[in-house]
Scaffold this motif. Structure first.
Motif, PDB file in Angstrom:
ATOM      1  N   ALA A  37      -4.215   3.495  10.083  1.00 26.74           N
ATOM      2  CA  ALA A  37      -4.091   2.032  10.132  1.00 26.74           C
ATOM      3  C   ALA A  37      -4.229   1.464   8.727  1.00 26.74           C
ATOM      4  O   ALA A  37      -5.136   1.816   7.989  1.00 26.74           O
ATOM      5  CB  ALA A  37      -5.146   1.437  11.044  1.00 26.74           C
ATOM      6  N   THR A  38      -3.305   0.583   8.381  1.00 31.35           N
ATOM      7  CA  THR A  38      -3.341  -0.104   7.102  1.00 31.35           C
ATOM      8  C   THR A  38      -3.591  -1.585   7.351  1.00 31.35           C
ATOM      9  O   THR A  38      -3.590  -2.042   8.496  1.00 31.35           O
ATOM     10  CB  THR A  38      -2.004   0.061   6.356  1.00 31.35           C
ATOM     11  N   THR A  67      -1.504  -3.845   6.768  1.00 31.45           N
ATOM     12  CA  THR A  67      -0.266  -4.316   7.379  1.00 31.45           C
ATOM     13  C   THR A  67      -0.283  -4.065   8.886  1.00 31.45           C
ATOM     14  O   THR A  67       0.106  -4.926   9.673  1.00 31.45           O
ATOM     15  CB  THR A  67       0.954  -3.628   6.735  1.00 31.45           C
ATOM     16  N   HIS A  68      -0.723  -2.872   9.300  1.00 29.43           N
ATOM     17  CA  HIS A  68      -0.825  -2.568  10.725  1.00 29.43           C
ATOM     18  C   HIS A  68      -1.804  -3.513  11.407  1.00 29.43           C
ATOM     19  O   HIS A  68      -1.535  -4.022  12.503  1.00 29.43           O
ATOM     20  CB  HIS A  68      -1.289  -1.121  10.944  1.00 29.43           C
ATOM     21  N   THR A  69      -2.926  -3.753  10.771  1.00 28.35           N
ATOM     22  CA  THR A  69      -3.938  -4.638  11.339  1.00 28.35           C
ATOM     23  C   THR A  69      -3.379  -6.043  11.519  1.00 28.35           C
ATOM     24  O   THR A  69      -3.571  -6.669  12.564  1.00 28.35           O
ATOM     25  CB  THR A  69      -5.194  -4.667  10.436  1.00 28.35           C
TER      26      THR A  69
END
Length: 111
Positions: free
Chosen positions: A6-7, A9-11
């Motif tokens: 998870a990055t 951006t994903h968050t």
């Protein structure tokens, strides 16, 4: 099965999806669009909301990057912005939640 790291951006993307799903009308729109693209007027009629409400909710979903508008002559139709979203929604529909009746009821959740 591999797990993606998870990055930020994903968050942010998951937070936008959570925001979209927090409203029953937006959720209904996403579920309808997972079946097939549609015109706003058809979505409004199918969901029993005004065209103004539909316009506002589609603008929100567009802003979140979840749907995209496609010009079609004088009209515009909408579809999910990413085909993976349809399968993600399908997975969420298969999810079984154990709900604490002291926290959530038919009227809503307080937790």
């Amino acid at each position: 099965m591999t797990t993606a790291t998870a990055t930020i951006t994903h968050t942010a993307a998951l937070a936008r999806l959570g925001h979209a799903l927090s409203d029953p009308t937006r959720t209904s729109i996403l579920l309808a669009l997972r079946e097939a693209p549609a015109y706003p007027s058809d979505l409004a009629d199918a969901l029993g909301v005004s065209r103004q409400v539909m316009s506002n909710q589609l603008a929100c979903l567009r802003g979140c990057g979840l749907v995209e508008s496609i010009p079609d002559g004088r009209r515009t139709w909408y579809r999910l912005a990413d085909p993976h979203l349809a399968s993600a929604l399908d997975d969420l529909l298969r999810l079984v939640l154990v709900v604490d009746p002291d926290c959530c009821s038919a009227e809503g959740c307080t937790c």
